[in-house]
Design a protein around this motif. Structure first.
Motif, PDB file in Angstrom:
ATOM      1  N   LEU A 197       8.901 -31.221  28.710  1.00 41.93           N
ATOM      2  CA  LEU A 197       7.910 -31.874  27.855  1.00 41.93           C
ATOM      3  C   LEU A 197       8.635 -32.451  26.653  1.00 41.93           C
ATOM      4  O   LEU A 197       9.234 -31.724  25.870  1.00 41.93           O
ATOM      5  CB  LEU A 197       6.869 -30.851  27.394  1.00 41.93           C
ATOM      6  CG  LEU A 197       6.158 -30.128  28.533  1.00 41.93           C
ATOM      7  CD1 LEU A 197       5.285 -29.018  28.004  1.00 41.93           C
ATOM      8  CD2 LEU A 197       5.330 -31.115  29.334  1.00 41.93           C
ATOM      9  N   LEU A 199       8.327 -33.775  23.330  1.00 41.37           N
ATOM     10  CA  LEU A 199       7.285 -33.772  22.307  1.00 41.37           C
ATOM     11  C   LEU A 199       7.673 -34.622  21.106  1.00 41.37           C
ATOM     12  O   LEU A 199       6.830 -35.171  20.422  1.00 41.37           O
ATOM     13  CB  LEU A 199       7.021 -32.333  21.853  1.00 41.37           C
ATOM     14  CG  LEU A 199       6.738 -31.351  22.998  1.00 41.37           C
ATOM     15  CD1 LEU A 199       6.642 -29.935  22.485  1.00 41.37           C
ATOM     16  CD2 LEU A 199       5.466 -31.738  23.726  1.00 41.37           C
ATOM     17  N   ILE A 280       1.744 -25.254  23.231  1.00 43.82           N
ATOM     18  CA  ILE A 280       2.161 -25.177  24.646  1.00 43.82           C
ATOM     19  C   ILE A 280       2.520 -23.738  25.033  1.00 43.82           C
ATOM     20  O   ILE A 280       2.190 -23.278  26.128  1.00 43.82           O
ATOM     21  CB  ILE A 280       3.308 -26.167  24.922  1.00 43.82           C
ATOM     22  CG1 ILE A 280       2.731 -27.581  24.806  1.00 43.82           C
ATOM     23  CG2 ILE A 280       3.910 -25.962  26.300  1.00 43.82           C
ATOM     24  CD1 ILE A 280       3.726 -28.666  24.707  1.00 43.82           C
ATOM     25  N   LEU A 327       1.482 -36.473  25.953  1.00 43.95           N
ATOM     26  CA  LEU A 327       2.655 -35.704  26.378  1.00 43.95           C
ATOM     27  C   LEU A 327       3.512 -36.557  27.307  1.00 43.95           C
ATOM     28  O   LEU A 327       2.991 -37.209  28.209  1.00 43.95           O
ATOM     29  CB  LEU A 327       2.215 -34.470  27.177  1.00 43.95           C
ATOM     30  CG  LEU A 327       1.716 -33.272  26.404  1.00 43.95           C
ATOM     31  CD1 LEU A 327       1.423 -32.155  27.379  1.00 43.95           C
ATOM     32  CD2 LEU A 327       2.754 -32.817  25.392  1.00 43.95           C
TER      33      LEU A 327
END
Ligand code: DP6
Length: 346
Positions: A197, A199, A280, A327
């Motif tokens: 991910l 971010l 998360i 995301l």
């Protein structure tokens, strides 16, 4: 990626050129702390997987100095010239090797251009893929026939995690060791997936190297972290051998949270986390309580990476998209070793 790929025509000034690529090495069990600052030897063992979805490509040109002038080696990341001191120990190690293996090569200057298809210096292990690709390209451009172990040792001088990126699949780097070791190849656990991910794209304020040193010098929890790390490593090796994510997951979680606990306790504290990182982490906890085997980890930056099995990827991905906005999600498998694509030696 913007790395020049065409090889130069042979001319008197050029000793050799090469283009190579490497993937980041994401630690399941973390290296955090050095035994010896000058040789870059890790104080904790680490267990990692090389990621196929992210790549760094590096082109190296080795030239003779013009009119014998003393010029610095230069490294450009995404077109931006980097500070010499970050690369000086690496190039010193490289020169030592060429002096031993190719004593006739004489003086030379290295110019490297490196580019990644993911944000660099943001906690996505770009120094691992970066120094692995640089090592392969330097060796190939100089015409050095190095074994994977020798490349791993060379890459470690630049960045300890890079010693793991030389190999594909699952790797280990022991405390006190100067080379990483391959454990299992990239096809060994076909269902293993890593969800990366992205971010934040911006570079972090404090490098992992600075943060690690601050932790070593003044975190009261540092020694406990070192003492605990061998036990975590041993248990993780057993779980990995059995391809048992339910056993491995809690150890992955222990490793990154204990690493961050030492950072939070440093003075001044080191806090890479952002609100989205914590969101998360909490979402993973919720998904686990619903029966998913999904285990998060973080490195020196706000990005979160999740480990899970192939059959759960779709549901986990939908859940992430449904609960959190904007995301950037990449699904990776265990990746292959670093490699040389193009070489021209005079
Ligand atoms: C948190 O390998 O970047 O990602 O050896 O100082 O260059 P240097 O550090 P580096 O540190 C990686 C730290 C980590 C954990 C890991 O990859 O094991």
């Amino acid at each position: 990626m913007t790395v020049p790929n065409n090889m130069p025509c042979k001319d008197n000034g050029i000793i050799g050129s090469a283009v190579s690529s490497a993937h980041p090495s994401l630690a399941l069990i973390k290296y955090w702390g050095k035994q010896d600052g000058t040789r870059n030897i890790p104080a904790t063992p680490s267990l990692a997987v090389t990621l196929d979805g992210l790549t760094t490509k590096t082109r190296v040109d080795i030239n003779r100095p013009v009119d014998g002038r003393k010029e610095p080696d230069r490294v450009f990341l995404e077109g931006i010239l980097q500070k010499e001191d970050r690369f000086a120990p690496f190039f010193a190690g490289f020169r030592k090797l060429t002096d031993t293996m190719k004593p006739g090569m004489g003086r030379f200057i290295v110019t490297a251009h490196s580019s990644s298809d993911f944000p660099t210096a943001a906690g996505l292990a770009s120094s691992a893929s970066g120094f692995a690709a640089l090592s392969c390209a330097c060796a190939a451009a100089a015409g050095l026939e190095l074994s994977a172990e020798e490349l791993s040792a060379m890459a470690r001088i630049g960045s300890a995690s890079a010693s793991r990126s030389i190999y594909g699949g699952f790797t280990r780097l022991d405390a006190g060791s100067h080379i990483a070791e391959p454990l299992y190849g990239e096809n060994w656990w076909p269902d293993f997936r890593i969800i990366v991910l992205e971010l934040e794209k911006g570079p972090k304020n404090l490098s992992s190297r600075q943060a690690m040193e601050r932790t070593r010098l003044n975190s009261p929890y540092y020694q406990a972290w070192i003492d605990d790390s061998e036990l975590l490593m041993d248990r993780s090796l057993d779980a990995l051998r059995g391809r048992d994510l339910d056993a491995l997951g809690p150890l992955i979680r222990n490793s990154y949270l204990r690493m961050f606990a030492t950072m939070f306790a440093a003075d001044p504290p080191i806090i890479y986390w952002k609100p989205i990182s914590l969101a998360i982490i909490q979402l993973c906890d919720t998904m686990r309580s619903e029966g998913f085997s999904v285990w998060e980890t973080m490195d020196a930056g706000p990005q979160v990476k999740l480990f899970c099995l192939k059959n759960d990827v779709k549901a986990i991905r939908n859940r992430l998209i449904g609960e959190l906005n904007d995301l950037n999600i990449r699904i990776c498998r265990p990746g292959g070793p670093s490699s040389v694509q193009n070489r021209n030696e005079t």
